[in-house]
Design a protein around this motif. Structure first.
Motif, PDB file in Angstrom:
ATOM      1  N   VAL A  33     -44.046  19.983  33.252  1.00  0.00           N
ATOM      2  CA  VAL A  33     -43.217  18.770  33.275  1.00  0.00           C
ATOM      3  C   VAL A  33     -44.116  17.530  33.288  1.00  0.00           C
ATOM      4  N   THR A  34     -43.788  16.573  32.422  1.00  0.00           N
ATOM      5  CA  THR A  34     -44.449  15.262  32.431  1.00  0.00           C
ATOM      6  C   THR A  34     -43.416  14.228  32.844  1.00  0.00           C
ATOM      7  N   THR A  43     -35.765   4.144  36.749  1.00  0.00           N
ATOM      8  CA  THR A  43     -35.575   5.267  35.837  1.00  0.00           C
ATOM      9  C   THR A  43     -36.777   6.210  35.865  1.00  0.00           C
ATOM     10  N   LEU A  44     -36.485   7.486  35.667  1.00  0.00           N
ATOM     11  CA  LEU A  44     -37.519   8.515  35.632  1.00  0.00           C
ATOM     12  C   LEU A  44     -37.375   9.275  34.316  1.00  0.00           C
ATOM     13  N   GLN A  45     -38.400   9.174  33.456  1.00  0.00           N
ATOM     14  CA  GLN A  45     -38.381   9.873  32.172  1.00  0.00           C
ATOM     15  C   GLN A  45     -39.048  11.233  32.330  1.00  0.00           C
ATOM     16  N   LEU A  46     -38.370  12.267  31.853  1.00  0.00           N
ATOM     17  CA  LEU A  46     -38.886  13.631  31.955  1.00  0.00           C
ATOM     18  C   LEU A  46     -39.141  14.201  30.569  1.00  0.00           C
ATOM     19  N   GLU A  47     -40.217  14.980  30.458  1.00  0.00           N
ATOM     20  CA  GLU A  47     -40.519  15.689  29.213  1.00  0.00           C
ATOM     21  C   GLU A  47     -41.010  17.075  29.586  1.00  0.00           C
ATOM     22  N   TYR A  48     -40.408  18.119  28.981  1.00  0.00           N
ATOM     23  CA  TYR A  48     -40.767  19.491  29.330  1.00  0.00           C
ATOM     24  C   TYR A  48     -40.480  20.404  28.131  1.00  0.00           C
TER      25      TYR A  48
END
Length: 785
Positions: A33-34, A43-48
């Protein structure tokens, strides 16, 4: 990135910056997870990886966030939440209030994010449910009225007439009259003999004329729980002066506070006007051709395909192509270029150019909303939403500074009389009141955003678009600058300079074969070969065609299988050949496995490339690097000619990203790495760098989208200019910080020790603010850089 899923969570109620950093760190610790946290927008942006269970990832993140801030309301932002609405805050005059508005409006349940730019009075709101409800709009207006009663919300589409009503002039005249009247009454009460009761009445009248509105605001804010603001501080300090019998001083302090506020208002308005003048590139009208009739219309009414007439001296209103007429154009407002640009039939023209000579007829290619002027103005005006670390520090500092000063003032007033015999409450209370007058953080809250915005506006005047003050600050700290070669350090305009056939092939035959092989490619090298051939190509002679990324082309012609590409392609296909030692791009050809010869395509180095490298080194840039897909001999010759520190050649598009990441391994936020590319082929590298700089990106959607900084002309030297502007802006910002904190710190100490009166306190408050704003205006002047 391929195979990756992206989601964005809204953390409503996030108020702790330290907790925010911990949430980001712990989320990044989850496998695969990034996470990127934006504390300002909550806001929290997630990339997985798509292989992961998205709901499981989100649930883990929820637990992490709630462990740090249990009262958070966490929900996912949907794509429709990205619609941002823009409003004008007509009458906004208090930077501290603007900061509070942004904070309180951001906490409303219907708001995803909000950003208020004090310099332009623009408020950008992203709703959390796609659109803003009437209730949310009313709540927003309520918050704004609470903090600044005369400020109104206007939609951006409101007519210019509505925004330009003479309210401000009327307000300034009213303030001047009240100040003069109050001053005359104060002088009369101070120097004309009269009984004490009448004298007190006149002092009160003089006080209420200039301070009545401040008292009302302080009272309203007190009822609403907004205690620590400048209205409260001035009210307490001046009323305290009356309580201890210092009537003339109480009136005079309020009077001079209002004089200072008036000067501050005029300085801020002048600063805003100066920034607005820098951005005054928006066309006012367009001459629409309808048959033989010419009708003057708003640029917003013109559609693609419409025909326009542009007379000498007029600004070209929209992007398009010249159909008839010749002229020259002043492009300085867009590109910063001092020399006019010649225009002829078939040339593309951009909105914002000024037609200098002949009458032009043009066809419009883009609607007003997609025109170059609109994109430039949006970029500059939206830049305020991306705040620099220094701005965020000042915002947090102001949040805790004023309450700390008020508590300190209470301690100064009451602790000495309680602890030390002979210490009088009236004496220490007066010192505490002086302390309060000094404490307002307006000098920092007003001048810092104006400095950054002025720097961004000044850069745009030089043809450099900076997408945010965070990138402007990063430019000031650059440690390494990495360049693409073709189209960045060189013109990218290729021309065949040599045709070198192998034995058994003629030069004409080699050029003909090369032209047929390259005829289906739109690469600039292919275009140059076709131009050199100068004849029509028969597509029926090409029976098979395959482009091999990073190598070249494989095609089948009547001669057989033909390969055309770089040296690596020949080696890969086991073609025996000699490597050509020339400065230029070499296209090798083979026919049926036999080497047929090569073409040399020259790409001229830009005249200011060497000067750009020299100036960057003079600015203390530690390393300049070039990344190119060209062969080693060409890359090294260009690098040696320009004086670059490091050259990486024969790179495929993915190799450039890897090479940049290797250079970035030892860099930090304080030593960022910039990549300078042409903005079309280099989008992945531009996006990966700390600061992506697109070269010659004027009118290029790809460049504007991928880069953080867009140099609108085609000059590498503008990279050094951008760094100079950034560093100058940073110096002005830190001058204001040091000046404001230094003066306030000195007078706070003098006030606490009893050496400063309220007169000095007013200078330490309002005077410092006026001087800081005037200093901030220097950021707009970029001449001579």
């Amino acid at each position: 990135m391929e195979g990756q899923e992206k989601r964005e969570l809204l953390l409503e109620g996030l108020s702790c910056a330290q907790c925010s950093a911990k949430i980001e760190a712990e989320t990044n610790a989850l496998e695969g997870v990034t996470a990127r946290m934006n504390f300002a927008t909550q806001t929290l942006q997630l990339e997985y990886p798509r292989a992961k269970n998205g709901e499981d990832v989100v649930e883990k993140v929820r637990k992490i966030a709630l462990a740090h801030e249990p009262d958070l309301l966490i929900r996912e932002k949907s794509p429709r939440q990205e619609t941002t609405e823009t409003f004008i805050l007509e009458g906004l005059g208090c930077a501290n209030c603007a900061m509070k508005m942004e904070d309180r409006i951001g906490r409303l349940s219907g708001i995803g994010s909000v950003s208020i730019d004090f310099a332009t009075r623009k408020m950008k709101v992203t709703p959390s449910a796609g659109t803003l409800s009437r209730q949310t709009l009313e709540e927003m207006q309520g918050i704004i009225t609470d903090l600044e009663p005369e400020t109104k919300i206007l939609s951006e589409e409101s007519s210019l007439d509505e925004r330009r009503q003479p309210e401000k002039d009327h307000s300034v005249r009213k303030d001047v009259l009240l100040i003069l009247l109050s001053g005359f009454i104060l002088l009369g009460a101070s120097y004309v003999p009269m009984n004490e009761t009448l004298k007190l009445g006149l002092f009160l009248l003089s006080y209420l004329l200039v301070g009545g509105e401040i008292l009302l605001r302080a009272g309203r804010n007190l009822v609403r729980g907004q205690v620590f603001d400048e209205n409260f501080l001035m009210s307490v300090a001046t009323m305290g002066a009356f309580l201890v019998g210092e009537y003339p001083e109480g009136v005079a302090v309020m009077l001079f506070y209002q004089v200072g506020e008036l000067f501050q208002h005029l300085a801020v308005e002048r600063s805003r006007k100066s920034i607005g003048d820098l951005m005054d590139i928006r066309p006012d009208y367009a001459n629409l051709l309808q048959g033989e009739e010419v009708r003057r219309v708003l640029p917003q009414e013109v559609r693609p395909g419409d025909l326009l007439m542009v007379k000498p001296g007029e600004r070209i209103p929209l992007d398009g192509v010249i159909l008839s007429g010749t002229s020259s154009a002043d492009t300085s407002a867009l590109t910063g270029e001092s020399l006019p640009r010649d225009l002829a039939v078939g040339d593309e023209v951009l909105s914002g150019f000024i037609n200098l000579q002949g009458v032009l007829r043009m066809k419009v290619e883009k609607p007003y909303g997609e025109s170059t002027v609109t994109k430039i103005l949006e970029l500059v005006e939206n830049a305020a939403g991306r705040k620099a670390p220094t701005e965020n520090f000042i915002t947090k500092f102001a949040r805790y500074y004023t309450p700390a000063v008020v508590l300190s003032a209470l301690a100064i007033a009451f602790l000495p009389p309680l602890l030390f015999p002979g210490a009088e409450l009236s004496d220490w209370g007066y010192r505490a009141l002086v302390f309060l007058v000094i404490s307002c953080p307006c000098a920092l809250v007003v001048s810092i955003p104006l400095s950054f915005f002025g720097g961004i506006g000044g850069a745009s005047r030089q043809g450099i678009l900076v997408k945010g003050s965070n990138y402007l600050e990063a430019l000031a700290h650059l440690d390494q600058v990495v360049f693409d070669k073709t189209g960045t350090l060189t013109h990218g305009k290729f021309q065949v300079t040599q045709v070198v056939p192998a034995p058994h092939f003629s030069a004409e035959e080699l050029l003909r074969i090369a032209a047929h092989v390259e005829s289906q490619s739109n690469h600039p090298i292919a275009m140059s070969i076709l131009k050199a051939y100068g004849q029509d190509v028969d597509p029926s002679k090409i029976t098979a065609y395959e482009e091999i990324a990073g190598y070249g082309i494989r095609a089948t012609l009547e001669e057989g299988e033909v390969l055309a590409g770089n040296h690596r392609f020949m080696v890969k296909e086991s073609i025996n050949m000699d490597d050509a030692k020339v400065l230029g791009t070499v296209v090798h050809l083979s026919v049926n496995g036999q080497y047929a010869g090569h073409l040399v395509i020259a790409d001229e180095v830009k005249k200011d490339s060497a000067e750009a490298i020299t100036q960057l080194k003079a600015l203390g840039i530690r390393k300049t690097v070039m990344l190119t897909g060209d062969r080693r001999s060409v890359g090294e010759k260009v690098g040696e000619l320009l004086g670059l520190d490091e050259i990486h050649t024969e790179l495929l598009p993915g190799d450039k990203v890897m090479a940049l990441e290797k250079l970035m391994e030892k860099s930090t936020a304080d030593t960022p790495v910039a990549f300078v590319g042409d903005g079309i082929n280099d989008a992945p590298v531009l996006a990966r760098s700390h600061v992506g700089i697109a070269m010659g990106g004027l009118g290029s959607d790809a460049a504007i989208e991928a880069a953080d900084v867009v140099i609108m002309s085609d000059e590498p030297l503008k990279v050094a200019t951008a760094v100079k502007i950034a560093r100058r802006t940073r110096r002005i910002v830190w001058q204001n910080i040091a000046f404001a904190l230094g003066v306030k710190g000195l007078f706070l100490l003098l006030g606490a020790l009893g050496f400063a009166t309220m007169w000095e306190a007013v200078f330490a408050d309002v005077g410092v603010t006026v001087l800081a704003v005037l200093n901030a205006m220097r950021a707009m002047n970029t001449k001579g850089l």
